[in-house]
Design an enzyme around this catalytic site. Sequence first.
Site, short mmCIF file in Angstrom:
data_model
loop_
_atom_site.label_atom_id
_atom_site.label_comp_id
_atom_site.label_asym_id
_atom_site.label_seq_id
_atom_site.Cartn_x
_atom_site.Cartn_y
_atom_site.Cartn_z
N GLU A 277 0.94 -1.53 -0.34
CA GLU A 277 0.04 0.17 0.13
C GLU A 277 0.84 1.21 0.13
O GLU A 277 0.59 2.30 -0.43
CB GLU A 277 -0.91 -0.09 1.11
CG GLU A 277 -2.27 -0.55 0.95
CD GLU A 277 -3.63 -0.42 1.65
OE1 GLU A 277 -4.19 -0.43 1.73
OE2 GLU A 277 -2.71 0.54 3.06
N HIS A 298 9.68 -26.40 -1.69
CA HIS A 298 9.77 -27.75 -2.71
C HIS A 298 8.44 -27.63 -3.96
O HIS A 298 7.21 -28.12 -4.28
CB HIS A 298 8.97 -29.27 -1.48
CG HIS A 298 10.67 -29.10 -0.50
ND1 HIS A 298 11.44 -30.07 -1.13
CD2 HIS A 298 11.21 -29.12 0.50
CE1 HIS A 298 12.33 -31.18 -0.84
NE2 HIS A 298 12.25 -29.70 0.98
N LYS A 412 -14.61 -0.76 -3.70
CA LYS A 412 -15.27 -0.45 -3.02
C LYS A 412 -16.32 0.30 -3.62
O LYS A 412 -17.97 -0.09 -3.68
CB LYS A 412 -14.67 0.51 -1.63
CG LYS A 412 -13.70 -0.19 -0.50
CD LYS A 412 -13.46 0.57 0.34
CE LYS A 412 -12.78 0.44 1.25
NZ LYS A 412 -11.69 1.38 2.77
#
Length: 430
Positions: A277, A298, A412
């Site tokens: 951010e 792995h 949003k």
Amino acid sequence: MVDVDISGAEAFFTKAGPDYADAAQAHRTLTDATGEGAEYTGWLQLPQKIKENELHQILNAAQKIRSRSGALVVIGIGGSYLGAKGAVELLQPVPGKGNPKIFFVGNGLSVDYINQVLDEVRDTDFDVNVISKSGTTLEPAVAFRIFRSLLKEKYGANARKHIIATTDASRGVLRTLASEENWESFVIPDDVGGRYSVLSAVGLLPMAVAGIDIKAVLGGAIEEFSSLDSRSPSNPAWKYAATRQHLYRQGRTIEFLASYEPSFRYMAEWWKQLFGESEGKGGIGIFPAYVEYSADLHSMGQYIQDGPRVLMETVVEFAASQTRLSVPFEMGNPDRLNYLAGWDMDDICKTAAKAVRNAHISGNVPNLRITVPQRNEEGLGALFAFFELSCAISAYMSGVNPFNQPGVEAYKRNMFRMLGKPFEPTGSRR
């Protein structure tokens, strides 16, 4: 003090090397409060202010919760929960005797997860700590309504005694509710953004309830901030910020943070938000990712060793483990492991880390090492302070405002429109 070793990246430097003059200027911009977002630099003095003014209240609230409840439900998203969860996972991954369970909700919209937590707390005494600047961010707001309903069902008129709000001092839906309902509350300082708020009541109250010594956390942070005020290329924050920016300008656009401690996973999530951010805006920024060694060797190991050469690697290590364990000797050596008999597991892990470091450097991946003296409260506080300062310096070096997040609002707006929310001005306050 946190130590930074950049020797594993030096082979990848240009002749000029990291720009410490730029780091010095960024540090001045930050501490002199002359850059963009300067009104959100209160976190630099936050540990000392909390220690002097609010620590007693936080400890008292934590003790009340610990004495009456078997669980604390922390409701928040982003910076409102990641630091606390990272701390609890790192230092108290399994609740000790007498420590309440800590559940974190409001950071997603999974109905199955919410129901799992509801089932966990339904038949025990529990408290809720809701953390939000505004009280209107969807994920925590919905979760708070749900758990508030359970509290009312469980405690009736006394439900208000089991709610602690951490929110704005004077504004927002949550502040209004807290005042009207007479909930105990704590303040998120106006000059501290969410992702820099872990050393306020936002992070410290859940930590204290979990049994973490927050006095020691604050002490470690205060000492680290003092040490990092050094204006020199030997400053670990300068080393980290300047090195990663130098490598980024050479096309190293992805930074893998790695640790050999599984319990570090949510500290890495906090780090991802802090750097993502703060730096990812205006079309630039280092992409922060996390790998857990040795498990990911792995799975992701092939990509890191042999994939596109756009990576840099930063490994967080603890100089001393909390416990010891040796490999036993076995008669007949059926599994062919007696060559390790008597080896301490920590020494095996450190040997593996050296082997990985050498392999990745030879595979053209610059390697930085961050060493924390101990995996304890002081080390935790130091690590929080180190990453916060390094991040702000690095962001200023890249030319962006470290303290805003304009892109967060895009989803949003779409979500609220699709859900039919009545129009009202929205901010980025969580």
